[in-house]
Design a protein around this motif. Structure first.
Motif, short mmCIF file in Angstrom:
data_model
loop_
_atom_site.label_atom_id
_atom_site.label_comp_id
_atom_site.label_asym_id
_atom_site.label_seq_id
_atom_site.Cartn_x
_atom_site.Cartn_y
_atom_site.Cartn_z
N SER A 197 0.86 -1.19 0.00
CA SER A 197 0.00 0.00 0.00
C SER A 197 0.89 1.24 0.00
O SER A 197 1.86 1.32 0.73
N GLN A 198 0.53 2.15 -0.85
CA GLN A 198 1.30 3.39 -0.93
C GLN A 198 0.58 4.47 -0.15
O GLN A 198 -0.65 4.53 -0.13
N LYS A 199 1.35 5.26 0.49
CA LYS A 199 0.79 6.37 1.26
C LYS A 199 0.33 7.46 0.30
O LYS A 199 1.10 7.88 -0.58
N PRO A 200 -0.92 7.91 0.39
CA PRO A 200 -1.36 8.96 -0.53
C PRO A 200 -0.58 10.25 -0.26
O PRO A 200 -0.30 10.59 0.87
N THR A 201 -0.26 10.93 -1.34
CA THR A 201 0.48 12.19 -1.20
C THR A 201 -0.47 13.27 -0.74
O THR A 201 -1.62 13.35 -1.18
N THR A 202 -0.01 14.07 0.14
CA THR A 202 -0.83 15.17 0.62
C THR A 202 -0.66 16.36 -0.31
O THR A 202 0.44 16.65 -0.77
N ARG A 203 -1.75 17.00 -0.61
CA ARG A 203 -1.70 18.17 -1.48
C ARG A 203 -1.29 19.37 -0.65
O ARG A 203 -1.81 19.60 0.43
N ARG A 204 -0.37 20.09 -1.18
CA ARG A 204 0.11 21.28 -0.49
C ARG A 204 -0.59 22.52 -1.03
O ARG A 204 -1.02 22.56 -2.17
N GLY A 205 -0.65 23.53 -0.21
CA GLY A 205 -1.25 24.80 -0.63
C GLY A 205 -0.22 25.71 -1.26
O GLY A 205 0.92 25.32 -1.52
N ARG A 206 -0.61 26.91 -1.50
CA ARG A 206 0.30 27.90 -2.07
C ARG A 206 1.37 28.25 -1.05
O ARG A 206 1.15 28.21 0.15
N ILE A 207 2.51 28.62 -1.56
CA ILE A 207 3.60 29.03 -0.68
C ILE A 207 3.26 30.33 0.02
O ILE A 207 3.48 30.50 1.21
N PHE A 208 2.68 31.25 -0.74
CA PHE A 208 2.28 32.54 -0.18
C PHE A 208 0.79 32.74 -0.44
O PHE A 208 0.40 33.43 -1.38
#
Length: 104
Positions: free
Chosen positions: A4-15
């Motif tokens: 099982s692969q860990k789902p990647t978390t979506r990141r927000g904007r840097i600023f």
């Protein structure tokens, strides 16, 4: 065996504070379109007198004054407009049937 692969978390904007609201984007688009239409009207007026002798040349138009600058090279045309009106925006067209260059 399938792991099982860990789902990647979506990141927000840097600023995130620099995000432009949709209303501001729409306002800017409307202003750009109005500016283009003013430049295009001047281009349509002067195009017939230059089309035969200067076909394929470039014309930079400053719509507030109605001035325009013509040259074979787009960079020189742009520079002429900036030299006379350094703090204003201008629009550059090609002197041909439709005012654009290149192909898609």
């Amino acid at each position: 065996m399938t792991g099982s692969q860990k789902p990647t978390t979506r990141r927000g904007r840097i600023f995130p504070e620099l995000t432009i609201p949709p209303e501001e984007l729409a306002r800017r688009k409307t202003e750009r379109e109005a500016f283009y239409q003013r430049c295009r009207a001047i281009f349509e007026q002067v195009r017939p007198q230059f089309l035969d002798q200067h076909y394929g040349w470039y014309i930079a138009i400053e719509p507030d004054s109605g001035d325009y600058f013509i040259d074979k090279d787009i960079e020189i045309t742009h520079r002429k407009a900036l030299n006379k009106y350094p703090n204003t925006t201008h629009c550059v067209f090609c002197l041909n049937e439709n005012g654009v260059t290149g192909t898609i």
